[in-house]
Enzyme design. Structure first.
Site, PDB file in Angstrom:
ATOM      1  N   ARG A  88      -0.912  69.178  42.608  1.00 31.32           N
ATOM      2  CA  ARG A  88      -0.658  70.209  43.623  1.00 31.32           C
ATOM      3  C   ARG A  88      -1.773  71.244  43.695  1.00 31.32           C
ATOM      4  O   ARG A  88      -2.129  71.701  44.783  1.00 31.32           O
ATOM      5  CB  ARG A  88       0.662  70.937  43.318  1.00 31.32           C
ATOM      6  CG  ARG A  88       1.833  70.328  44.031  1.00 31.32           C
ATOM      7  CD  ARG A  88       3.153  70.888  43.540  1.00 31.32           C
ATOM      8  NE  ARG A  88       4.161  69.841  43.668  1.00 31.32           N
ATOM      9  CZ  ARG A  88       5.050  69.777  44.640  1.00 31.32           C
ATOM     10  NH1 ARG A  88       5.120  70.712  45.543  1.00 31.32           N
ATOM     11  NH2 ARG A  88       5.900  68.779  44.695  1.00 31.32           N
ATOM     12  N   HIS A 135      -1.087  57.648  45.409  1.00 26.66           N
ATOM     13  CA  HIS A 135       0.216  58.284  45.179  1.00 26.66           C
ATOM     14  C   HIS A 135       0.992  58.362  46.504  1.00 26.66           C
ATOM     15  O   HIS A 135       0.378  58.492  47.569  1.00 26.66           O
ATOM     16  CB  HIS A 135      -0.060  59.687  44.627  1.00 26.66           C
ATOM     17  CG  HIS A 135       1.112  60.414  44.059  1.00 26.66           C
ATOM     18  ND1 HIS A 135       2.131  60.899  44.836  1.00 26.66           N
ATOM     19  CD2 HIS A 135       1.423  60.750  42.788  1.00 26.66           C
ATOM     20  CE1 HIS A 135       3.022  61.514  44.063  1.00 26.66           C
ATOM     21  NE2 HIS A 135       2.617  61.428  42.818  1.00 26.66           N
ATOM     22  N   ASP A 148       6.480  68.470  31.702  1.00 29.46           N
ATOM     23  CA  ASP A 148       6.277  69.711  32.452  1.00 29.46           C
ATOM     24  C   ASP A 148       6.588  69.639  33.945  1.00 29.46           C
ATOM     25  O   ASP A 148       6.076  70.419  34.728  1.00 29.46           O
ATOM     26  CB  ASP A 148       4.822  70.139  32.281  1.00 29.46           C
ATOM     27  CG  ASP A 148       3.856  69.007  32.622  1.00 29.46           C
ATOM     28  OD1 ASP A 148       4.270  68.084  33.341  1.00 29.46           O
ATOM     29  OD2 ASP A 148       2.696  69.047  32.167  1.00 29.46           O
ATOM     30  N   GLU A 189       6.718  65.762  24.227  1.00 26.13           N
ATOM     31  CA  GLU A 189       5.392  66.197  24.721  1.00 26.13           C
ATOM     32  C   GLU A 189       5.364  67.717  24.849  1.00 26.13           C
ATOM     33  O   GLU A 189       5.047  68.290  25.902  1.00 26.13           O
ATOM     34  CB  GLU A 189       5.023  65.518  26.050  1.00 26.13           C
ATOM     35  CG  GLU A 189       3.525  65.541  26.327  1.00 26.13           C
ATOM     36  CD  GLU A 189       3.122  64.887  27.651  1.00 26.13           C
ATOM     37  OE1 GLU A 189       3.138  65.553  28.694  1.00 26.13           O
ATOM     38  OE2 GLU A 189       2.793  63.678  27.622  1.00 26.13           O
TER      39      GLU A 189
HETATM   40  C1  UD1 Z   1       5.237  65.418  40.396  1.00 22.52           C
HETATM   41  C2  UD1 Z   1       5.198  66.501  39.320  1.00 22.52           C
HETATM   42  C3  UD1 Z   1       3.851  66.492  38.602  1.00 22.52           C
HETATM   43  C4  UD1 Z   1       3.499  65.104  38.107  1.00 22.52           C
HETATM   44  C5  UD1 Z   1       3.601  64.123  39.240  1.00 22.52           C
HETATM   45  C6  UD1 Z   1       3.354  62.718  38.746  1.00 22.52           C
HETATM   46  C7  UD1 Z   1       6.411  68.590  39.759  1.00 22.52           C
HETATM   47  C8  UD1 Z   1       6.385  69.898  40.411  1.00 22.52           C
HETATM   48  N1  UD1 Z   1       5.346  67.804  39.949  1.00 22.52           N
HETATM   49  O1  UD1 Z   1       4.289  65.775  41.379  1.00 22.52           O
HETATM   50  O2  UD1 Z   1       3.921  67.385  37.496  1.00 22.52           O
HETATM   51  O3  UD1 Z   1       2.180  65.139  37.616  1.00 22.52           O
HETATM   52  O4  UD1 Z   1       4.912  64.173  39.808  1.00 22.52           O
HETATM   53  O5  UD1 Z   1       3.074  61.829  39.771  1.00 22.52           O
HETATM   54  O6  UD1 Z   1       7.378  68.254  39.119  1.00 22.52           O
HETATM   55  N2  UD1 Z   1       7.065  60.510  46.972  1.00 22.52           N
HETATM   56  C9  UD1 Z   1       7.649  59.376  47.490  1.00 22.52           C
HETATM   57  N3  UD1 Z   1       8.084  58.421  46.613  1.00 22.52           N
HETATM   58  C10 UD1 Z   1       7.933  58.523  45.264  1.00 22.52           C
HETATM   59  C11 UD1 Z   1       7.332  59.681  44.759  1.00 22.52           C
HETATM   60  C12 UD1 Z   1       6.912  60.655  45.615  1.00 22.52           C
HETATM   61  O7  UD1 Z   1       7.785  59.231  48.683  1.00 22.52           O
HETATM   62  O8  UD1 Z   1       8.333  57.614  44.542  1.00 22.52           O
HETATM   63  C13 UD1 Z   1       6.606  61.564  47.904  1.00 22.52           C
HETATM   64  C14 UD1 Z   1       7.762  62.359  48.519  1.00 22.52           C
HETATM   65  O9  UD1 Z   1       7.435  62.683  49.842  1.00 22.52           O
HETATM   66  C15 UD1 Z   1       7.777  63.627  47.661  1.00 22.52           C
HETATM   67  C16 UD1 Z   1       6.293  63.809  47.411  1.00 22.52           C
HETATM   68  O10 UD1 Z   1       5.794  62.500  47.212  1.00 22.52           O
HETATM   69  O11 UD1 Z   1       8.391  64.709  48.320  1.00 22.52           O
HETATM   70  C17 UD1 Z   1       5.897  64.690  46.260  1.00 22.52           C
HETATM   71  O12 UD1 Z   1       6.622  64.360  45.079  1.00 22.52           O
HETATM   72  P1  UD1 Z   1       6.892  65.522  43.984  1.00 22.52           P
HETATM   73  O13 UD1 Z   1       7.644  64.950  42.862  1.00 22.52           O
HETATM   74  O14 UD1 Z   1       7.467  66.715  44.661  1.00 22.52           O
HETATM   75  O15 UD1 Z   1       5.446  65.952  43.537  1.00 22.52           O
HETATM   76  P2  UD1 Z   1       4.284  65.148  42.828  1.00 22.52           P
HETATM   77  O16 UD1 Z   1       3.013  65.611  43.427  1.00 22.52           O
HETATM   78  O17 UD1 Z   1       4.611  63.716  42.821  1.00 22.52           O
HETATM   79  N1  UDP Z   2       0.375  54.946  36.932  1.00 26.16           N
HETATM   80  C1  UDP Z   2       0.992  53.787  37.387  1.00 26.16           C
HETATM   81  N2  UDP Z   2       0.674  53.321  38.632  1.00 26.16           N
HETATM   82  C2  UDP Z   2      -0.220  53.929  39.441  1.00 26.16           C
HETATM   83  C3  UDP Z   2      -0.833  55.139  38.977  1.00 26.16           C
HETATM   84  C4  UDP Z   2      -0.501  55.631  37.730  1.00 26.16           C
HETATM   85  O1  UDP Z   2       1.786  53.187  36.682  1.00 26.16           O
HETATM   86  O2  UDP Z   2      -0.463  53.442  40.537  1.00 26.16           O
HETATM   87  C5  UDP Z   2       0.724  55.461  35.599  1.00 26.16           C
HETATM   88  C6  UDP Z   2      -0.442  55.794  34.714  1.00 26.16           C
HETATM   89  O3  UDP Z   2      -0.914  54.657  34.007  1.00 26.16           O
HETATM   90  C7  UDP Z   2       0.176  56.826  33.786  1.00 26.16           C
HETATM   91  C8  UDP Z   2       1.130  57.568  34.704  1.00 26.16           C
HETATM   92  O4  UDP Z   2       1.382  56.697  35.792  1.00 26.16           O
HETATM   93  O5  UDP Z   2       0.959  56.212  32.781  1.00 26.16           O
HETATM   94  C9  UDP Z   2       0.514  58.846  35.163  1.00 26.16           C
HETATM   95  O6  UDP Z   2       1.269  59.354  36.189  1.00 26.16           O
HETATM   96  P1  UDP Z   2       0.714  60.413  37.226  1.00 26.16           P
HETATM   97  O7  UDP Z   2      -0.768  60.330  37.287  1.00 26.16           O
HETATM   98  O8  UDP Z   2       1.497  60.218  38.474  1.00 26.16           O
HETATM   99  O9  UDP Z   2       1.189  61.795  36.611  1.00 26.16           O
HETATM  100  P2  UDP Z   2       0.614  62.779  35.484  1.00 26.16           P
HETATM  101  O10 UDP Z   2       0.342  61.988  34.263  1.00 26.16           O
HETATM  102  O11 UDP Z   2      -0.606  63.431  36.049  1.00 26.16           O
HETATM  103  O12 UDP Z   2       1.707  63.766  35.318  1.00 26.16           O
END
Ligand code: UD1
Ligand code: UDP
Length: 382
Positions: free
Chosen positions: A212, A243, A98, A120
């Site tokens: 978010r 995160h 999603d 999923e």
């Molecule tokens: C995204 C997904 C969410 C998922 C989550 C898992 C959308 C809208 N959201 O949210 O469904 O649950 O990932 O973690 O698709 N960033 C880094 N390095 C990384 C990853 C993220 O710097 O490796 C920072 C960046 O500034 C980026 C921000 O995190 O712009 C947010 O990342 P983004 O993918 O937009 O949203 P998530 O909250 O991670």
């Molecule tokens: N996870 C990971 N390292 C971390 C935190 C989470 O490998 O430091 C794994 C966790 O075990 C799970 C997945 O990331 O498999 C979940 O991702 P996240 O919570 O970012 O996203 P969501 O599942 O809420 O979409």
């Protein structure tokens, strides 16, 4: 005969953890060419998973920017996918879950008239804004997809209620397949701090938070609840791999950093995370994936959200909704820390999300649908 070209598209950490085992399963099928395109919506967190599972993408859109918006993720994915699809010419595209990558990947495949399989599929809260934007992403992908791989019976029922009748497969969740490859009793952490945690003597609580819809007031409440738990309980240690989102990091720095007994660490590689979960006492999270993994490992979960699209573990008694109010989170966590009977009632391993065979079923279903296999795979039953 030409091989069936299946392109898996993903971009964030959870999609990668749940899709890498499938990419590999498909690669093991003689009639299939398993291709992989990453959007890199997450850069570092994605690369870490690719390393753990040793998956090398065939195409990398490299779209991530700091503080990216939903529109920039979606538009960059769409533009980038045009080129990837023209070059790789898949017979089918697989997307997962999603995220914005999921939605844009499915939409792009549709624009190229390539059938989409949704891994999923069928999770719902029926609240458009929670989780945001994920509930709408998965609804929109349901409209585009032709094959639906539902983790549970309940997920299939959701899709059937919405009028989807064909090509619904109950497979279990591929995250359980992933867990089976990562968790080991004799695992030694490469993050030395994790080897030194007092697992037996104290209650190690694993925390994550990133959603978010929790940005702002809810995230502040969550951080203050964590601080209060740590301050008033000398018998706990909180471990929180934070995160990389700057919004999350700001909230952590403002409200939680400096609290006693709180270990704020960088995101962990998936194998480290899974093994930490296997050794911890309790999980506090707003993550989706952790709600599936922790029950399989017999760890109680308090979900710091108002709702969940994963009711199965709630029904099984290992997951409880704690909400996003500071006092509620503290009260529920305190209970599990102090009341052994309450803890024991939640701490039993249940596997409503799979038996570790989800990837095999998905690959079988695809082969069946494309005439490479006679038998439709049996549905997964919890
Ligand atoms: C995204 C997904 C969410 C998922 C989550 C898992 C959308 C809208 N959201 O949210 O469904 O649950 O990932 O973690 O698709 N960033 C880094 N390095 C990384 C990853 C993220 O710097 O490796 C920072 C960046 O500034 C980026 C921000 O995190 O712009 C947010 O990342 P983004 O993918 O937009 O949203 P998530 O909250 O991670
Ligand atoms: N996870 C990971 N390292 C971390 C935190 C989470 O490998 O430091 C794994 C966790 O075990 C799970 C997945 O990331 O498999 C979940 O991702 P996240 O919570 O970012 O996203 P969501 O599942 O809420 O979409």
């Amino acid at each position: 005969m030409d091989k069936l070209r299946i392109l898996s598209v993903f971009g964030t950490r959870p999609e990668a953890i749940k899709m890498c085992p499938l990419v590999k399963e498909l690669a093991s099928r003689p009639g299939v060419e398993s291709l992989c395109c990453v959007t890199a919506q997450h850069r570092q967190m994605l690369d870490s998973v690719l390393d753990v599972f040793d998956v090398k993408p065939d195409w990398d859109l490299d779209i991530m920017t700091p503080r990216q918006t939903l529109s920039t993720i979606t538009s960059k994915c769409l533009t980038g996918m045009d080129e990837a699809l023209e070059a790789l010419k898949p017979d089918m595209v697989l997307v997962h879950g999603d995220t914005s990558t999921t939605f844009a990947g499915a939409l792009s495949a549709f624009y190229h008239q390539i059938p989409v399989g949704h891994v999923e599929a069928g999770l719902r809260t029926y609240d458009k804004y929670s989780p945001f934007p994920e509930e709408m992403n998965r609804l929109l992908v349901s409209g585009i997809a032709e094959l639906y791989f539902c983790p549970t019976e309940g997920n299939r029922e959701n899709l059937m209620r919405e009028g989807h009748r064909e090509n619904l497969f109950i497979t279990g969740n591929t995250v359980i397949d992933a867990l089976r490859t990562t968790v080991r009793e004799d695992y030694r952490f490469s993050t030395e701090e994790l080897n030194r945690l007092p697992y037996g003597e104290k209650k190690v609580i694993l925390v994550t938070c990133h959603r978010r819809e929790n940005y702002g007031e809810p995230m502040k409440n969550i951080m203050l609840a964590l601080r209060q738990i740590a301050e008033q309980r000398p018998d706990v240690e909180l471990v929180y791999p934070v995160h990389l989102s700057p919004v999350v990091r700001e909230a952590v720095d403002k409200y939680l950093r400096g609290a006693p007994r709180v270990h704020l660490i960088d995101p962990l590689p998936a194998d480290e995370m899974h093994n930490l979960m296997a050794r911890c006492y309790l999980v506090l999270t707003d993550s989706g994936g952790l709600q599936e993994e922790a029950p399989a490992l017999g760890k109680p979960v308090l979900v710091m959200r108002r709702e969940t699209e994963r009711p199965e573990a709630v029904a099984a008694g290992t997951v409880k909704l704690a909400g996003v109010v500071q006092d509620d989170i503290v009260t529920m966590a305190e209970r599990l820390i102090c009341d052994k009977a309450a803890y024991d009632r939640m701490a039993h391993a249940v596997n409503p999300y799979g038996d570790g065979q989800a990837c095999r079923r998905i690959a079988d279903a695809i082969e069946w649908r494309y005439g490479l296999r006679k038998e439709r795979p049996e549905d997964y039953r919890a």
